[in-house]
Each structure stands twice: as C-alpha cells, then as structure tokens.
Design a protein around this motif. Structure first.
Motif, mmCIF file in Angstrom:
data_model
loop_
_atom_site.group_PDB
_atom_site.id
_atom_site.type_symbol
_atom_site.label_atom_id
_atom_site.label_comp_id
_atom_site.label_asym_id
_atom_site.label_seq_id
_atom_site.Cartn_x
_atom_site.Cartn_y
_atom_site.Cartn_z
ATOM 1 N N PHE A 2 0.779 -1.338 -0.004
ATOM 2 C CA PHE A 2 0.081 -0.016 0.061
ATOM 3 C C PHE A 2 0.903 1.165 -0.031
ATOM 4 O O PHE A 2 1.742 1.324 0.910
ATOM 5 N N GLY A 3 0.791 2.100 -1.048
ATOM 6 C CA GLY A 3 1.685 3.265 -1.015
ATOM 7 C C GLY A 3 0.801 4.461 -0.716
ATOM 8 O O GLY A 3 -0.276 4.734 -0.911
ATOM 9 N N SER A 4 1.046 4.900 0.782
ATOM 10 C CA SER A 4 0.567 6.102 1.456
ATOM 11 C C SER A 4 1.287 7.186 1.147
ATOM 12 O O SER A 4 2.371 7.307 0.319
ATOM 13 N N THR A 5 0.735 8.255 1.425
ATOM 14 C CA THR A 5 1.295 9.718 1.434
ATOM 15 C C THR A 5 2.791 9.879 1.993
ATOM 16 O O THR A 5 3.628 10.674 1.732
ATOM 17 N N GLN A 6 3.092 8.808 2.986
ATOM 18 C CA GLN A 6 4.416 9.003 3.728
ATOM 19 C C GLN A 6 5.353 7.806 3.207
ATOM 20 O O GLN A 6 6.355 7.697 3.769
ATOM 21 N N GLY A 7 4.878 7.074 2.347
ATOM 22 C CA GLY A 7 5.689 6.156 1.795
ATOM 23 C C GLY A 7 5.026 4.805 1.849
ATOM 24 O O GLY A 7 3.788 4.551 2.126
ATOM 25 N N ALA A 8 5.597 3.677 1.182
ATOM 26 C CA ALA A 8 5.050 2.363 0.955
ATOM 27 C C ALA A 8 4.979 1.389 2.128
ATOM 28 O O ALA A 8 6.139 1.178 2.833
ATOM 29 N N PHE A 9 3.978 0.607 2.523
ATOM 30 C CA PHE A 9 3.987 -0.327 3.488
ATOM 31 C C PHE A 9 3.808 -1.856 2.666
ATOM 32 O O PHE A 9 3.005 -1.664 1.678
ATOM 33 N N TYR A 10 4.352 -2.417 3.324
ATOM 34 C CA TYR A 10 4.124 -4.076 2.775
ATOM 35 C C TYR A 10 3.999 -4.943 3.997
ATOM 36 O O TYR A 10 4.350 -5.031 4.896
ATOM 37 N N ILE A 11 3.321 -6.008 3.321
ATOM 38 C CA ILE A 11 2.994 -7.118 4.154
ATOM 39 C C ILE A 11 3.341 -8.458 3.427
ATOM 40 O O ILE A 11 2.929 -8.687 2.170
ATOM 41 N N LEU A 12 4.508 -8.974 3.843
ATOM 42 C CA LEU A 12 5.178 -9.942 3.048
ATOM 43 C C LEU A 12 5.273 -11.140 3.720
ATOM 44 O O LEU A 12 5.215 -11.232 5.166
ATOM 45 N N PRO A 13 5.507 -12.143 3.145
ATOM 46 C CA PRO A 13 5.889 -13.642 3.962
ATOM 47 C C PRO A 13 6.988 -13.362 4.903
ATOM 48 O O PRO A 13 8.062 -13.112 4.182
ATOM 49 N N GLY A 14 6.950 -13.875 6.188
ATOM 50 C CA GLY A 14 7.853 -13.688 6.916
ATOM 51 C C GLY A 14 8.405 -15.111 7.450
ATOM 52 O O GLY A 14 7.856 -16.153 7.175
ATOM 53 N N GLN A 15 9.185 -15.189 8.554
ATOM 54 C CA GLN A 15 9.690 -16.371 9.129
ATOM 55 C C GLN A 15 8.642 -17.123 10.072
ATOM 56 O O GLN A 15 8.716 -18.234 9.935
ATOM 57 N N ASP A 16 8.247 -16.317 10.625
ATOM 58 C CA ASP A 16 6.918 -16.860 11.409
ATOM 59 C C ASP A 16 5.482 -16.306 11.272
ATOM 60 O O ASP A 16 4.764 -16.357 12.137
ATOM 61 N N GLY A 17 5.258 -16.424 10.028
ATOM 62 C CA GLY A 17 3.945 -15.986 9.513
ATOM 63 C C GLY A 17 4.219 -14.756 8.335
ATOM 64 O O GLY A 17 4.653 -14.885 7.338
ATOM 65 N N TRP A 18 3.581 -13.641 8.662
ATOM 66 C CA TRP A 18 3.643 -12.455 7.967
ATOM 67 C C TRP A 18 4.147 -11.316 8.413
ATOM 68 O O TRP A 18 4.028 -11.060 9.701
ATOM 69 N N ALA A 19 5.252 -10.641 7.704
ATOM 70 C CA ALA A 19 5.790 -9.291 8.495
ATOM 71 C C ALA A 19 5.577 -8.213 7.685
ATOM 72 O O ALA A 19 5.123 -8.088 6.353
ATOM 73 N N ALA A 20 4.942 -7.141 8.595
ATOM 74 C CA ALA A 20 4.576 -5.996 8.058
ATOM 75 C C ALA A 20 6.094 -4.972 7.964
ATOM 76 O O ALA A 20 6.725 -5.017 8.885
ATOM 77 N N THR A 21 6.063 -4.126 6.914
ATOM 78 C CA THR A 21 7.333 -3.388 6.602
ATOM 79 C C THR A 21 7.198 -2.059 6.229
ATOM 80 O O THR A 21 5.896 -2.006 5.318
ATOM 81 N N TYR A 22 8.119 -1.324 6.528
ATOM 82 C CA TYR A 22 7.724 0.086 6.285
ATOM 83 C C TYR A 22 9.378 0.474 5.955
ATOM 84 O O TYR A 22 10.220 0.486 6.892
ATOM 85 N N GLY A 23 9.536 1.173 4.591
ATOM 86 C CA GLY A 23 11.109 1.317 4.325
ATOM 87 C C GLY A 23 11.886 0.205 4.573
ATOM 88 O O GLY A 23 11.694 -0.933 4.169
ATOM 89 N N ASN A 24 12.833 0.343 5.424
ATOM 90 C CA ASN A 24 13.855 -0.688 5.781
ATOM 91 C C ASN A 24 13.608 -1.596 6.998
ATOM 92 O O ASN A 24 14.355 -2.294 7.555
ATOM 93 N N GLU A 25 12.165 -1.009 7.708
ATOM 94 C CA GLU A 25 12.008 -1.680 9.195
ATOM 95 C C GLU A 25 10.846 -2.598 9.203
ATOM 96 O O GLU A 25 9.940 -2.331 8.375
ATOM 97 N N THR A 26 11.133 -3.518 9.751
ATOM 98 C CA THR A 26 10.194 -4.622 10.044
ATOM 99 C C THR A 26 9.212 -4.279 11.147
ATOM 100 O O THR A 26 9.821 -3.927 12.243
#
Length: 75
Positions: free
Chosen positions: A6-30
């Motif tokens: 999702f591309g917000s006015t502040q940058g993109a958020f991602y929901i991606l497959p992670g090690q223990d389920g799904w990871a939400a990320t913003y920029g380079n931060e989980t």
C-alpha cells in the motif's frame, strides 16, 4: 509467493511472507510479525504502535482494512 503493498502519502507499506507468518514493513524496518496478512492489515489500518514509527501514526494514513484494496506484489 505473493505479498501486499500500500503506497501512502508517507511511503509504501508491505505485508510479506516472514519467518513466523507475515511481516509488516515500512521502508527498511520490520514493524512486526503477524499470524495472517489480514491481521497485519488490520493493525496497520487501525494504528500500529511500533518503536520504528514513533513519529508516524498509521491510523492517519487511510490505510485500507481490506487486503483486496492493497496491490498484490510477487516476491
């Protein structure tokens, strides 16, 4: 594998497959691990509290609560 973006006015958020389920990320931060992509989506839309977002309230960014409103990305 697919994820969500999702591309917000502040940058993109991602929901991606992670090690223990799904990871939400913003920029380079989980932002956290979630049992499902919908749970990550709900938390972001309602206002995820995270030390990496101390100056950003995700509830003010009009992040959609339905994954169908997010862009599908392939990872």
């Amino acid at each position: 594998m697919k994820g969500f973006r999702f591309g917000s006015t502040q940058g993109a958020f991602y929901i991606l497959p992670g090690q223990d389920g799904w990871a939400a990320t913003y920029g380079n931060e989980t932002l956290g691990e979630f049992p499902s992509p919908q749970q990550a989506c709900d938390d972001l839309a309602r206002g995820l509290s995270c030390e990496h977002l101390s100056e950003l309230d995700t509830s003010t960014l009009e992040i959609p609560e339905k994954l169908a409103d997010w862009e599908i990305v392939h990872v």
